[in-house]
Design a protein around this motif. Structure first.
Motif, short mmCIF file in Angstrom:
data_model
loop_
_atom_site.label_atom_id
_atom_site.label_comp_id
_atom_site.label_asym_id
_atom_site.label_seq_id
_atom_site.Cartn_x
_atom_site.Cartn_y
_atom_site.Cartn_z
N GLU A 41 0.82 -1.21 0.00
CA GLU A 41 0.00 0.00 0.00
C GLU A 41 0.86 1.26 0.00
O GLU A 41 0.50 2.26 -0.64
N LYS A 42 1.98 1.23 0.66
CA LYS A 42 2.87 2.39 0.69
C LYS A 42 3.47 2.65 -0.68
O LYS A 42 3.49 3.79 -1.18
N LEU A 43 3.95 1.59 -1.33
CA LEU A 43 4.59 1.74 -2.63
C LEU A 43 3.59 2.10 -3.73
O LEU A 43 3.95 2.74 -4.72
N GLN A 44 2.34 1.69 -3.56
CA GLN A 44 1.32 2.08 -4.54
C GLN A 44 1.16 3.60 -4.62
O GLN A 44 0.74 4.13 -5.65
N LYS A 45 1.50 4.28 -3.58
CA LYS A 45 1.41 5.75 -3.55
C LYS A 45 2.59 6.41 -4.24
O LYS A 45 2.64 7.63 -4.37
N HIS A 46 3.55 5.58 -4.69
CA HIS A 46 4.77 6.11 -5.32
C HIS A 46 5.00 5.50 -6.70
O HIS A 46 6.11 5.12 -7.05
N GLU A 47 3.92 5.41 -7.47
CA GLU A 47 3.97 4.99 -8.88
C GLU A 47 4.51 3.57 -9.08
O GLU A 47 5.19 3.28 -10.06
N VAL A 48 4.19 2.70 -8.13
CA VAL A 48 4.52 1.28 -8.26
C VAL A 48 3.22 0.52 -8.45
O VAL A 48 2.33 0.58 -7.60
N LYS A 49 3.09 -0.16 -9.58
CA LYS A 49 1.88 -0.91 -9.89
C LYS A 49 2.09 -2.39 -9.54
O LYS A 49 3.04 -3.02 -10.03
N PHE A 50 1.21 -2.94 -8.72
CA PHE A 50 1.32 -4.33 -8.28
C PHE A 50 0.32 -5.22 -9.03
O PHE A 50 -0.80 -4.80 -9.33
N PHE A 80 12.44 -7.58 0.59
CA PHE A 80 13.18 -7.17 -0.61
C PHE A 80 12.77 -5.77 -1.06
O PHE A 80 13.64 -4.93 -1.38
N LEU A 81 11.48 -5.49 -1.10
CA LEU A 81 11.01 -4.19 -1.59
C LEU A 81 11.39 -3.06 -0.64
O LEU A 81 11.76 -1.96 -1.09
N GLU A 82 11.33 -3.29 0.64
CA GLU A 82 11.72 -2.26 1.61
C GLU A 82 13.20 -1.92 1.48
O GLU A 82 13.61 -0.76 1.62
N ALA A 83 14.02 -2.93 1.17
CA ALA A 83 15.46 -2.68 1.00
C ALA A 83 15.72 -1.91 -0.30
O ALA A 83 16.56 -1.00 -0.33
N HIS A 84 15.01 -2.27 -1.36
CA HIS A 84 15.22 -1.60 -2.65
C HIS A 84 14.74 -0.15 -2.61
O HIS A 84 15.43 0.75 -3.13
N PHE A 85 13.58 0.07 -2.02
CA PHE A 85 13.01 1.42 -1.94
C PHE A 85 13.23 1.99 -0.54
O PHE A 85 12.34 2.61 0.03
N ARG A 86 14.41 1.78 0.00
CA ARG A 86 14.67 2.12 1.40
C ARG A 86 14.47 3.60 1.71
O ARG A 86 14.18 3.96 2.86
N GLU A 87 14.60 4.48 0.72
CA GLU A 87 14.40 5.91 0.98
C GLU A 87 12.95 6.22 1.33
O GLU A 87 12.65 7.29 1.87
N LEU A 88 12.04 5.28 1.06
CA LEU A 88 10.62 5.49 1.35
C LEU A 88 10.20 4.88 2.69
O LEU A 88 9.07 5.08 3.14
N PHE A 89 11.13 4.14 3.32
CA PHE A 89 10.76 3.43 4.56
C PHE A 89 11.60 3.91 5.75
O PHE A 89 12.62 4.51 5.63
#
Length: 270
Positions: free
Chosen positions: A31-40, A261-270
C-alpha cells in the motif's frame, strides 16, 4: 502510467502457509509503494474469480494475471486465451482412464471431472469450498464446456509414477503447455502462454521495461516470468530451479520475503 511493475505469485509467495492470508507487514509495504507509482499485480495459476478473493484482501488497484497467464488485466480490459476444445477433450481422455482428478477453469467458473479427495482439495490453490464447483460426469458433458476453458490442473492421488506418465502423454499431444505449481500436480496452459507472456504484454502496454520490473515466485510455473524482469526474485522457500534462474533470493513467504526485498530496494521510502 507507473514507473515500476511488481508481479507476485500467490501460494508460497505472497500468501502465508494457509494459502489465504497476507501478512500485515507485506500488505502495508504494498500500500505504501502504490502511492509512489509502483503498480502491483497478482500473478497466479488460480482462476480469475478465485484470485479476486486475494485482490479484495489488498485493494482494487492491484492488477491480476491469472490462469498462468491465460487470463489477465490489460489496459483495455480482461484478455483471455483459451486452452482449445480438442486439447481439453484429449486431456479428459488421458486423465479419465486413470480416474485422476482434473480441474478445468473459465475466468469465472470451475469444473472437476473426478471427486477431489479432501486431503488434495485442502492443499490446492484453485480450491475454495465456499466458491462452488460443477462436476463433469461424462465426455458428453465435457464437450459442452470444452470450448470455453482457459486452463486446468491434474491432481495426483499420491502415485507420482502415475502422474509422470500422464505428463508424458499430455506432452506427446503437443497441444498445450505444461507446468506445475507443486510436485503433486500438472498445470495445463494454452500453447505459447504463461505468466511471462502476460507480463510482457503488460510491460508493452504500460511502457515499463524489464529494468523496472520485479517478479516474486517459488515454483515451476514461475519460471517464465523470471525471465521478464531484472529484479527476478526467488522466495527463500522456492524450489532449486527458481533460485538458479532468479537474479535475487529473498526470505521465505512466512518471513515476509516480498516486503523484505522491496523495503530494501526502496529504502528511501521506509
Amino acid at each position: 502510467m507507473p514507473k515500476y511493475l511488481v508481479f507476485m505469485d500467490l501460494d508460497n509467495t505472497l500468501l502465508g502457509s494457509d494459502h489465504k492470508h497476507i501478512s500485515v507487514r507485506t500488505k502495508a509495504t504494498i500500500e505504501k509503494l502504490q502511492k509512489h507509482e509502483v503498480k502491483f499485480y497478482i500473478s497466479t495459476g488460480r482462476m480469475y474469480e478465485l484470485a479476486k478473493i486475494t485482490q479484495n484482501r489488498l485493494n482494487p488497484e492491484v492488477g491480476m494475471i491469472t490462469s498462468n497467464g491465460a487470463v489477465f488485466d490489460g489496459i483495455n480490459g480482461q484478455e483471455v486465451t483459451l486452452l482449445g476444445k480438442k486439447t481439453v477433450e484429449e486431456a479428459y481422455k488421458v486423465t479419465h482412464d486413470r480416474k485422476l482428478p482434473m480441474m478445468l477453469f473459465t475466468p469465472d467458473t470451475a469444473y472437476f471431472t473426478e471427486k477431489i479427495p479432501h486431503f488434495i482439495a485442502q492443499n490446492a490453490g484453485n480450491f475454495d469450498e465456499a466458491f462452488g464447483y460443477h462436476e463433469i460426469e461424462n465426455f458428453e458433458e465435457l464437450q459442452k464446456v470444452a470450448g470455453i476453458i482457459t486452463n486446468g490442473v491434474v491432481l495426483s492421488r499420491g502415485n507420482m509414477d502415475e502422474l509422470d506418465q500422464v505428463r508424458k502423454e499430455l506432452a506427446a499431444t503437443k497441444l498445450l503447455r505444461l507446468s506445475a505449481s507443486g510436485p503433486d500436480n500438472i498445470e495445463m496452459i494454452p500453447l505459447k502462454t504463461d505468466k511471462g507472456t502476460a507480463i510482457k504484454k503488460v510491460q508493452l502496454e504500460t511502457g515499463v521495461d524489464k529494468d523496472h520490473t520485479f517478479v516474486f515466485g517459488d515454483g515451476m510455473n514461475d519460471l517464465g516470468m523470471m525471465k521478464q524482469a531484472h529484479y527476478s526474485v526467488a522466495m527463500g522457500n522456492a524450489i532449486p530451479e527458481i533460485k538458479e534462474t532468479a537474479n535475487f533470493v529473498t526470505d521465505s513467504n512466512v518471513n515476509d520475503g516480498i516486503a523484505t526485498f522491496l523495503e530494501a530496494h526502496f529504502r528511501e521510502l521506509f
